[in-house]
Every structure is written in C-alpha cells, then in structure tokens.
Write an enzyme that holds these catalytic residues in place. Sequence first.
Site, PDB file in Angstrom:
ATOM      1  N   LYS A  63       0.856  -1.193   0.000  1.00 11.95           N
ATOM      2  CA  LYS A  63       0.000   0.000   0.000  1.00 11.95           C
ATOM      3  C   LYS A  63       0.888   1.237   0.000  1.00 11.95           C
ATOM      4  CE  LYS A  63      -1.712   2.609   2.999  1.00 11.95           C
ATOM      5  NZ  LYS A  63      -1.505   3.835   2.210  1.00 11.95           N
ATOM      6  N   GLU A  73      10.766   1.127   9.252  1.00  9.92           N
ATOM      7  CA  GLU A  73      11.767   2.070   8.709  1.00  9.92           C
ATOM      8  C   GLU A  73      11.162   3.457   8.892  1.00  9.92           C
ATOM      9  OE1 GLU A  73      14.696   1.392   7.723  1.00  9.92           O
ATOM     10  OE2 GLU A  73      14.739  -0.687   7.035  1.00  9.92           O
ATOM     11  N   CYS A 105      14.221  10.645   4.725  1.00  8.88           N
ATOM     12  CA  CYS A 105      14.315  10.139   6.103  1.00  8.88           C
ATOM     13  C   CYS A 105      15.702  10.386   6.681  1.00  8.88           C
ATOM     14  CB  CYS A 105      13.949   8.666   6.141  1.00  8.88           C
ATOM     15  SG  CYS A 105      14.936   7.663   5.023  1.00  8.88           S
ATOM     16  N   GLU A 118      11.335  15.693  13.791  1.00  8.14           N
ATOM     17  CA  GLU A 118      11.551  15.683  12.345  1.00  8.14           C
ATOM     18  C   GLU A 118      10.667  16.745  11.675  1.00  8.14           C
ATOM     19  OE1 GLU A 118       9.982  12.297  10.148  1.00  8.14           O
ATOM     20  OE2 GLU A 118      11.908  12.097   9.126  1.00  8.14           O
TER      21      GLU A 118
END
Length: 514
Positions: A195, A270, A304, A405
């Site tokens: 997905k 991850e 990332c 982040e």
Amino acid sequence: MANDMKHAPNSAAEIARLLTELLGHPEVASHVAGDAMAGDGELLELTDPATGRVMAEFRDAGAEVVNAAADAAQEAQRIWAAKTASERGRIMFEIARQIRAHAEPLSRLESVSAGRPIRDTGGEPARMAEMFEYYAGWCDKITGDVIPVPSSHLNYTRHEPIGVVAQITPWNAPLFTCCWQVAPAIAAGNAVMLKPSELTPLSSLVVAALCERAGAPKGLVNVIAGRGASAGQKMIDHPATGLVVFVGSAQGGAAVAAAAARRMIPSILELGGKSANIVFEDADLDRAIVGAQAAIFAACGQSCVAGSRLLVQRSIHDQLLEKLAEASARIPVGLPLDTATQIGPVNNARQWDKINDMVHQAQAAGARIVTGGACPEHLRDSGGYFYAPTILGGVSQDMVIAQEEVFGPVLSVIPFEDEEEAVALANATPFGLAGAVWTRDVGRAHRMADRVRAGTFWINSYKTINVMSPFGGFGQSGYGRSSGREALAAYTTTKSVWVETAAEPVIAFGYAPG
Ligand code: NAD
C-alpha cells in the site's frame, strides 16, 4: 532561476497519458491479480504539488479489494515458490530490464505525481533496476546450514518464505520505497500486498504491472490504493498477512507495530530521523558545505536521512553559517520537470503548513531565520507548495526544531566546543537513523562512527546508500534492516529439520517394538 509558470504542464492530462503508456489505461485503482480494481470507499484526490490542482481521483480500497489481493497473493505465492530458484532469478532480471525499458515515462510519472525534480527521478529507474538485479542474483543463493549436533541426527536449516507480506510506504520516494521492499520480498519467495501512500500510488502501480510483464505470476505483487487507517489496517488484519513492513513516520509505525503485535506477526519499521551532520574545524569546509546542502535540501528535505541538524565546531561556526546561507539562497527552486530545478515543491499542503509552523515556532522560541522561511518570491502565484531552503541559527538542542523531524528544507545549525559535546548533541534525540562527520583526522572520524547512535554513518560524505548495504534505524527510527543480505533474512523464516540417521532406534520411551 525563475521558472515560467505559464509553461506549467497540464498535469491531469500528462498523468492520464503516462498511465496509458505504462499501464494500458488511465484509471487510478488498486492493482490486484493483474487487473485494475476500483475501491468502494471515500473518494480521494491526487493533487499536483507544483500547482495545487487536482490531477486524478480514486476510491479508497475497501475490504473487497484487500480480500481479493490477499487471495491473489496466496495463489501467486504457491506458483512462485514452485518455480526453481533460478527461474525466479531470471524473472527478476527481466523485471529490471522492463524498468530500464520504461525509464523515461516512469521517471516523468514520479516527477509529476510526487513533485520530485526530474534531475533526481531521471536516474532513478536505473537504480531501481539495480535493486531487482541485486536480489535476482540472490534467488539461488538462499541456502541453509548443516549443524553438527551432538547426536545421530542430520540437522539442517531452511530459510523459507513467510508467504504473504504487507508493505506500507510513504509519499516522499514512492518508486524507491516500492522497489526497495518488493525486490527482497519476492527474491525470498514471498508474494506482496503493497500500500503506497494515498498521496502517491502511481509509480507502484506501474512496478506491479511491469513485474507481470516480466513473467511474475499475476497476484505476486498487488498494489492497494488507499489510506493507511482503512486499507492499510485491513491488510495488516488479514489472516493471510505474515509480516508487515512499514516505511513512514514514527507515529504511523507505532500504530502499525501495535496492530501487527495484536495478530502476533512480526513487523519491520523504517521510520524518520533527526540526523546530525557534524563539521569539525579541520574539515575541508568547501566540501562540507556542499555536503550539508545535499544532506538537507536534496529532495526538498523530504528524506528520512536528511541531515537536519548541522553541528558546527564553534571556531568555524560563524564563517561556515555565512557561506552556507549565501550558497543555499542560490539553489534553484522550481518546477519538477524543469531540468534546472534542484528543489521542487513540498509534496502536499499539509506538509507545507507543518514545515512553516515549525519554522515560525522555532523563531518564537529564539531561533533566527538566516535564510528562507517562506515560499520563494518567484513562485508565490504558482499555487504549488514551494518552500525556500531555510537555515535557522541560534538553535539549541532542547528546542522542538532540534528534537522533532520537520521533513522539509529546514536546517538547524548548532555550535559545539569539542568531540565530547558533538557526540552528546548528536545522540540527544530519540531517533537514530543516520549521521555524518566532516574531518581530516582519521582517528576522530572513526571515533565518531563508533559513538554516534545511528543505523547509517558517513565520513566526509552524506546520503550515499545502496541496495547492497544494510539500512535501518536505532531507537524511534525503527527496527529491522532493509537492503543487502539482511533484508533477505527479514523476509524469510528459519526451519530446523532433524533427520534420524542411526541404524538402531534411539528413542526409548513407552511402546517397545518387537
Ligand atoms: P506516514 O506515517 O503518515 O505514512 C506512511 C504510510 O503509512 C502511508 O502509506 C500511510 O497511508 C500509511 N499509514 C499511516 N498510518 C497508518 C496506520 N495507522 N495503519 C496503516 N498504515 C498507515 O508517513 P508519511 O508522512 O507518508 O512519510 C513521511 C515519513 O516517512 C517521515 O517520517 C520519513 O522520515 C519516513 N520515511 C522513512 C524512511 C526510512 O527508510 N526510514 C524512508 C522514507 C520515509
């Protein structure tokens, strides 16, 4: 530098043209058992990040789509596992060839739909093909061991496929994250339900179709077009799913891991990062500046591993900040299909707002906007989600901007005195995805590699990754490893087989023969 907005392509027509070229039809729907399958859920829109205009619509995949994908995946996995390992490898080499053969429209599709500069996506299909080639080579090398057990048994291990794997990927690098996870999964003998983000499903649909064109059984790679909380959850909850691989935010990862734990199936996460890029006074400063820019501004900071904290030794802090700010203000920001563009738009309006809020909250907390902090002047009327490369000075490690982040082109610059303080600052977030050091002192470089808590660490470099080398995080950056040999271990489960070789029976219990 300015891009002429009058030349902005009609992205809806371009998407329809590219999908027709690559899929044979322009519809956006899930790809199940080799066919497009429309969902019956909420109507979702794909928006052009460069103009803010709607490019396509599709319905969220409901239970019917997920159930059909799970059935197709189970059937295809049996066919796939029955092939010889060499046959599977040959088909994977052919998938790579198909990706190379469709490189131009595929990279264009990725640019238009995700807003990524063509300068970045142009070479991407070749790198995706390398992922399939690398794992194609592994297909006939997944071998077990013979264990010298202290009995008359032959004991050996088999690394068996898990069966059906659910994979969930984010919007920042949809083609990369799709191939990155599909290649090792199928090399290990599994079938996949993937997905992609509901914001960027298109390139994954093409990868699934190219797998079939290369000879993979229909249903080996199914792509579910839908939202995480609906379609994603249904995939995890389906009884056929034996492993969940999640690439995305820490918040999403926690929800996915909890859902997997309820079903007692393993998960690989991850997740994001807040990586430290550390510059010592003995570094080659020109190279460090280029490295710092690439670390945070490539992919518009939506990476990332972005080096979002630049830790600079105090003796060179002011000089480096000034040079970096001046150079960063000159990076071309513009339309994704303009070959001069190095920074494209942010992927979506929500993310643009988040970036802008975090920058201005940091300012309110005492940080100083050295450059950027808004949409660049020449793109204000575009309707797109552009954000200028932004550098914040006067940041301290306890500020939110240095802890969380941002996932945008925002760099926090923080001074440090010595090695000890650099290590303490680098490790002072809950994340541990990546880090880097710039120094000419070899011993110091390796001491930093030893002490910084991160899954990937660069010395006098940044951002290089390769399918051959393991990748993953510490702490809130996740667990499990992707890429390299380690990904194959994650996508298999080990069986230990015991064979009695003694001429005389050795089990003496209960019934005594003869
Ligand atoms: P996100 O967590 O919002 O979504 C990622 C994917 O998960 C999407 O497909 C989404 O639909 C799905 N999802 C979200 N919540 C879910 C749930 N409860 N159940 C099932 N599925 C769910 O992340 P995003 O905003 O799309 O992507 C940005 C994040 O991804 C950043 O944090 C970035 O660092 C991270 N990322 C990590 C890596 C890595 O390799 N470590 C690579 C790329 C991006």
